[in-house]
Design a protein around this motif. Structure first.
Motif, short mmCIF file in Angstrom:
data_model
loop_
_atom_site.label_atom_id
_atom_site.label_comp_id
_atom_site.label_asym_id
_atom_site.label_seq_id
_atom_site.Cartn_x
_atom_site.Cartn_y
_atom_site.Cartn_z
N SER A 66 0.82 -1.21 0.00
CA SER A 66 0.00 0.00 0.00
C SER A 66 0.86 1.26 0.00
N ILE A 67 2.03 1.21 0.63
CA ILE A 67 2.95 2.36 0.57
C ILE A 67 3.43 2.57 -0.86
N ILE A 68 3.78 1.50 -1.54
CA ILE A 68 4.24 1.60 -2.92
C ILE A 68 3.14 2.14 -3.82
N ALA A 69 1.92 1.63 -3.66
CA ALA A 69 0.81 2.10 -4.49
C ALA A 69 0.46 3.55 -4.18
N GLY A 70 0.47 3.93 -2.91
CA GLY A 70 0.20 5.33 -2.55
C GLY A 70 1.25 6.26 -3.10
N ALA A 71 2.51 5.84 -3.09
CA ALA A 71 3.59 6.66 -3.66
C ALA A 71 3.43 6.80 -5.17
N ALA A 72 3.03 5.72 -5.83
CA ALA A 72 2.85 5.78 -7.29
C ALA A 72 1.70 6.71 -7.66
N ILE A 73 0.61 6.66 -6.91
CA ILE A 73 -0.53 7.54 -7.19
C ILE A 73 -0.15 9.00 -6.94
N THR A 74 0.57 9.26 -5.86
CA THR A 74 0.99 10.62 -5.55
C THR A 74 1.97 11.13 -6.59
N LEU A 75 2.90 10.31 -7.01
CA LEU A 75 3.85 10.71 -8.05
C LEU A 75 3.14 11.02 -9.36
N ALA A 76 2.14 10.22 -9.71
CA ALA A 76 1.38 10.48 -10.93
C ALA A 76 0.64 11.82 -10.83
N ALA A 77 0.08 12.12 -9.66
CA ALA A 77 -0.60 13.40 -9.48
C ALA A 77 0.37 14.56 -9.61
N ILE A 78 1.56 14.42 -9.05
CA ILE A 78 2.57 15.49 -9.15
C ILE A 78 2.98 15.69 -10.60
N VAL A 79 3.23 14.62 -11.32
CA VAL A 79 3.66 14.72 -12.72
C VAL A 79 2.56 15.36 -13.57
N PHE A 80 1.31 14.94 -13.40
CA PHE A 80 0.23 15.51 -14.19
C PHE A 80 0.01 16.98 -13.87
N ASN A 81 0.17 17.38 -12.62
CA ASN A 81 0.06 18.80 -12.28
C ASN A 81 1.19 19.61 -12.87
N LEU A 82 2.39 19.07 -12.89
CA LEU A 82 3.51 19.77 -13.52
C LEU A 82 3.30 19.91 -15.02
N ILE A 83 2.79 18.87 -15.66
CA ILE A 83 2.50 18.95 -17.10
C ILE A 83 1.46 20.04 -17.36
N ASP A 84 0.42 20.10 -16.53
CA ASP A 84 -0.60 21.14 -16.71
C ASP A 84 -0.01 22.53 -16.52
N LYS A 85 0.88 22.70 -15.55
CA LYS A 85 1.49 24.02 -15.34
C LYS A 85 2.37 24.43 -16.51
N PHE A 86 3.14 23.49 -17.06
CA PHE A 86 3.98 23.81 -18.21
C PHE A 86 3.15 24.12 -19.44
N ASN A 87 2.09 23.38 -19.67
CA ASN A 87 1.22 23.65 -20.82
C ASN A 87 0.47 24.96 -20.65
N GLU A 88 0.11 25.30 -19.44
CA GLU A 88 -0.59 26.56 -19.17
C GLU A 88 0.31 27.76 -19.45
N ARG A 89 1.58 27.64 -19.10
CA ARG A 89 2.53 28.73 -19.35
C ARG A 89 2.84 28.88 -20.84
N ARG A 90 2.90 27.78 -21.55
CA ARG A 90 3.34 27.80 -22.94
C ARG A 90 2.26 28.31 -23.89
N LYS A 91 1.01 27.94 -23.66
CA LYS A 91 -0.07 28.31 -24.57
C LYS A 91 -0.77 29.58 -24.09
N PRO A 92 -0.84 30.58 -24.95
CA PRO A 92 -1.63 31.76 -24.57
C PRO A 92 -3.12 31.42 -24.66
N PRO A 93 -3.96 32.06 -23.84
CA PRO A 93 -5.39 31.77 -23.92
C PRO A 93 -5.97 32.24 -25.25
N SER A 94 -6.85 31.45 -25.79
CA SER A 94 -7.44 31.79 -27.10
C SER A 94 -8.52 32.86 -26.91
N ASP A 95 -8.74 33.62 -27.95
CA ASP A 95 -9.74 34.69 -27.91
C ASP A 95 -11.12 34.06 -28.01
#
Length: 83
Positions: free
Chosen positions: A52-81
């Protein structure tokens, strides 16, 4: 920064505890069905805890990675009109 870190620590603890309890319940039910009595040795509890520690760490790591991807994509793309 600290608020985000606490959020991930809480996410890790939540999933670790939930998966630990779910694993124990499943082991007890299957043990009761196969053997016909309550049987849960210490080794199985510890094995379930580490899994359960391994699975909890994997789920948390996936959440961190997906949030970082969203932050990088948010910075790179300007909002559309919206026209």
């Amino acid at each position: 920064m600290m608020k985000g870190t606490l959020k991930y620590i809480a996410l890790f603890a939540y999933f670790t505890a939930g998966l630990f309890l779910l694993g124990l319940i499943i082991k007890v039910v299957f043990g009761f069905v196969h053997i016909g009595e309550f049987y849960l040795p210490y080794q199985e509890v510890m094995r379930n805890f580490f899994k359960s520690i391994i699975a909890g760490a994997a789920i948390t790591l996936a959440a961190i990675v997906f949030n970082l991807i969203d932050k990088f994509n948010e910075r790179r793309k300007p909002p559309s009109d919206p026209e």
